[in-house]
Design a protein around this motif. Structure first.
Motif, PDB file in Angstrom:
ATOM      1  N   MET A 159       0.829  -1.200   0.000  1.00 32.06           N
ATOM      2  CA  MET A 159       0.000   0.000   0.000  1.00 32.06           C
ATOM      3  C   MET A 159       0.864   1.251   0.000  1.00 32.06           C
ATOM      4  O   MET A 159       1.947   1.268   0.577  1.00 32.06           O
ATOM      5  N   SER A 160       0.347   2.293  -0.629  1.00 39.65           N
ATOM      6  CA  SER A 160       1.011   3.590  -0.575  1.00 39.65           C
ATOM      7  C   SER A 160       0.854   4.153   0.838  1.00 39.65           C
ATOM      8  O   SER A 160       0.000   3.685   1.607  1.00 39.65           O
ATOM      9  N   PRO A 161       1.662   5.146   1.213  1.00 42.85           N
ATOM     10  CA  PRO A 161       1.505   5.743   2.545  1.00 42.85           C
ATOM     11  C   PRO A 161       0.087   6.225   2.818  1.00 42.85           C
ATOM     12  O   PRO A 161      -0.436   6.053   3.920  1.00 42.85           O
ATOM     13  N   ARG A 162      -0.564   6.815   1.805  1.00 41.64           N
ATOM     14  CA  ARG A 162      -1.937   7.296   1.995  1.00 41.64           C
ATOM     15  C   ARG A 162      -2.891   6.132   2.239  1.00 41.64           C
ATOM     16  O   ARG A 162      -3.764   6.190   3.119  1.00 41.64           O
ATOM     17  N   GLN A 163      -2.741   5.054   1.458  1.00 45.01           N
ATOM     18  CA  GLN A 163      -3.588   3.877   1.658  1.00 45.01           C
ATOM     19  C   GLN A 163      -3.351   3.261   3.032  1.00 45.01           C
ATOM     20  O   GLN A 163      -4.290   2.846   3.716  1.00 45.01           O
ATOM     21  N   TRP A 164      -2.083   3.213   3.445  1.00 46.16           N
ATOM     22  CA  TRP A 164      -1.749   2.607   4.731  1.00 46.16           C
ATOM     23  C   TRP A 164      -2.347   3.412   5.883  1.00 46.16           C
ATOM     24  O   TRP A 164      -2.907   2.836   6.832  1.00 46.16           O
ATOM     25  N   ASN A 165      -2.285   4.742   5.810  1.00 43.04           N
ATOM     26  CA  ASN A 165      -2.868   5.577   6.863  1.00 43.04           C
ATOM     27  C   ASN A 165      -4.377   5.389   6.945  1.00 43.04           C
ATOM     28  O   ASN A 165      -4.959   5.342   8.033  1.00 43.04           O
ATOM     29  N   SER A 166      -5.016   5.263   5.799  1.00 39.90           N
ATOM     30  CA  SER A 166      -6.458   5.011   5.782  1.00 39.90           C
ATOM     31  C   SER A 166      -6.770   3.644   6.365  1.00 39.90           C
ATOM     32  O   SER A 166      -7.735   3.475   7.117  1.00 39.90           O
ATOM     33  N   PHE A 167      -5.941   2.672   6.039  1.00 40.01           N
ATOM     34  CA  PHE A 167      -6.131   1.319   6.560  1.00 40.01           C
ATOM     35  C   PHE A 167      -6.020   1.312   8.084  1.00 40.01           C
ATOM     36  O   PHE A 167      -6.831   0.694   8.780  1.00 40.01           O
ATOM     37  N   LEU A 168      -5.030   2.013   8.624  1.00 39.29           N
ATOM     38  CA  LEU A 168      -4.851   2.061  10.065  1.00 39.29           C
ATOM     39  C   LEU A 168      -6.035   2.716  10.767  1.00 39.29           C
ATOM     40  O   LEU A 168      -6.402   2.331  11.881  1.00 39.29           O
ATOM     41  N   ARG A 169      -6.625   3.723  10.128  1.00 37.23           N
ATOM     42  CA  ARG A 169      -7.758   4.420  10.730  1.00 37.23           C
ATOM     43  C   ARG A 169      -9.017   3.562  10.730  1.00 37.23           C
ATOM     44  O   ARG A 169      -9.812   3.608  11.671  1.00 37.23           O
ATOM     45  N   ASN A 170      -9.211   2.778   9.681  1.00 36.03           N
ATOM     46  CA  ASN A 170     -10.498   2.118   9.478  1.00 36.03           C
ATOM     47  C   ASN A 170     -10.506   0.628   9.803  1.00 36.03           C
ATOM     48  O   ASN A 170     -11.589   0.047   9.932  1.00 36.03           O
ATOM     49  N   GLU A 171      -9.349   0.015   9.909  1.00 32.89           N
ATOM     50  CA  GLU A 171      -9.284  -1.413  10.223  1.00 32.89           C
ATOM     51  C   GLU A 171      -8.671  -1.602  11.604  1.00 32.89           C
ATOM     52  O   GLU A 171      -8.255  -0.642  12.257  1.00 32.89           O
ATOM     53  N   GLN A 172      -8.599  -2.855  12.019  1.00 37.43           N
ATOM     54  CA  GLN A 172      -8.064  -3.110  13.354  1.00 37.43           C
ATOM     55  C   GLN A 172      -7.021  -4.227  13.413  1.00 37.43           C
ATOM     56  O   GLN A 172      -6.376  -4.415  14.430  1.00 37.43           O
ATOM     57  N   HIS A 173      -6.834  -4.974  12.327  1.00 36.81           N
ATOM     58  CA  HIS A 173      -5.812  -6.020  12.356  1.00 36.81           C
ATOM     59  C   HIS A 173      -5.377  -6.358  10.934  1.00 36.81           C
ATOM     60  O   HIS A 173      -6.060  -6.055   9.965  1.00 36.81           O
ATOM     61  N   ILE A 174      -4.204  -7.004  10.873  1.00 33.93           N
ATOM     62  CA  ILE A 174      -3.730  -7.601   9.626  1.00 33.93           C
ATOM     63  C   ILE A 174      -3.451  -9.070   9.898  1.00 33.93           C
ATOM     64  O   ILE A 174      -3.182  -9.467  11.042  1.00 33.93           O
ATOM     65  N   ASN A 175      -3.541  -9.881   8.864  1.00 29.98           N
ATOM     66  CA  ASN A 175      -3.454 -11.324   9.027  1.00 29.98           C
ATOM     67  C   ASN A 175      -2.125 -11.876   8.526  1.00 29.98           C
ATOM     68  O   ASN A 175      -1.660 -11.517   7.445  1.00 29.98           O
ATOM     69  N   PHE A 176      -1.554 -12.770   9.326  1.00 25.06           N
ATOM     70  CA  PHE A 176      -0.380 -13.535   8.930  1.00 25.06           C
ATOM     71  C   PHE A 176      -0.746 -15.009   8.890  1.00 25.06           C
ATOM     72  O   PHE A 176      -1.567 -15.485   9.680  1.00 25.06           O
ATOM     73  N   ILE A 177      -0.131 -15.750   7.967  1.00 24.81           N
ATOM     74  CA  ILE A 177      -0.358 -17.185   7.828  1.00 24.81           C
ATOM     75  C   ILE A 177       0.931 -17.920   8.173  1.00 24.81           C
ATOM     76  O   ILE A 177       2.009 -17.548   7.694  1.00 24.81           O
ATOM     77  N   HIS A 178       0.809 -18.966   8.995  1.00 23.64           N
ATOM     78  CA  HIS A 178       1.972 -19.780   9.334  1.00 23.64           C
ATOM     79  C   HIS A 178       2.215 -20.779   8.210  1.00 23.64           C
ATOM     80  O   HIS A 178       1.312 -21.527   7.809  1.00 23.64           O
TER      81      HIS A 178
END
Length: 223
Positions: A159-178
């Motif tokens: 994500m671009s910095p702008r997309q990432w900032n929006s993601f942080l504001r509107n979402e609450q987690h990111i997913n990792f897969i083992h």
């Protein structure tokens, strides 16, 4: 509601001693009503209570349970416990990584909650791991996980910095897969229903704790 649904509700937790008689009475009442056992097993699967349901049923004296259920429910319970042990191993590995990096981490739900509630990590069935870190440590936390063992879920793209900032504001987690097990870890920086101020206050109320030799932040009992 059907007798099977009432029985699922009655066996969806393991009552402490002060409430055990109430739980046993509810279980016996649902059993006397003649539950549809196929429906009951389907509800146990849907609500993911196999280990709790089997533990609750097993400690009520004088119950009449069909033989097919006596065989099916323990198998489901065993599978739940095996998954819980796998999650415990993965959780310990992730916590060690955060400890080495000096990142505060708060486990949510899962096996630690199961142990806190019941003294048994295997009673709650969980689909994934949930860990929360302070938002300012999110980048370092991602670096701790991103390795040959864990990778970002495919749904997450650069994500671009702008997309990432929006993601942080509107979402609450990111997913990792083992990689080896396919298990998912949700890396949180807030609760879905919290304002930033409420998240900071919850962290301020949290208590230092140790799990499997790892330092963690435990939520305050009020939370």
């Amino acid at each position: 509601t059907t007798p099977a649904f009432r029985l699922m509700i009655a066996t969806s937790w393991l009552a402490p001693d002060s409430w055990r008689q109430n739980q046993e009475a509810a279980i016996l009442e649902a059993l006397d009503a003649g539950p549809d056992w196929t429906e009951y097993l389907s509800l146990v699967d849907r609500h993911r209570t196999p280990a709790l349901s089997w533990a609750a049923l097993s400690r009520v004296p004088g119950t009449s349970i069909p033989e097919c259920v006596k065989q099916a429910l323990p198998k489901r319970s065993d599978a739940c416990r095996i998954k819980a042990m796998q999650h415990c191993l993965l959780l310990a590995d992730a916590l060690k990584r955060f400890n080495r990096a000096g990142i505060p981490v708060m486990p949510l739900k899962g096996q630690i909650l199961s142990f806190a509630l019941y003294g048994d990590v295997g009673l709650r069935e969980t689909l994934d791991l949930d860990l929360e870190v302070p938002r300012e440590d999110l980048g370092r936390a991602q670096d701790c996980l991103a390795s040959k063992d864990w990778h970002l879920e495919e749904a997450f793209f650069p994500m671009s910095p702008r997309q990432w900032n929006s993601f942080l504001r509107n979402e609450q987690h990111i997913n990792f897969i083992h990689v080896q097990t396919g298990r998912m870890l949700e890396l949180h920086w807030r609760n879905q229903w919290e304002t930033p101020g409420a998240t900071r206050a919850r962290w301020a109320r949290s208590l230092p704790a140790v799990w499997q030799g790892c330092s963690i932040r435990a939520m305050h009992p009020s939370d």
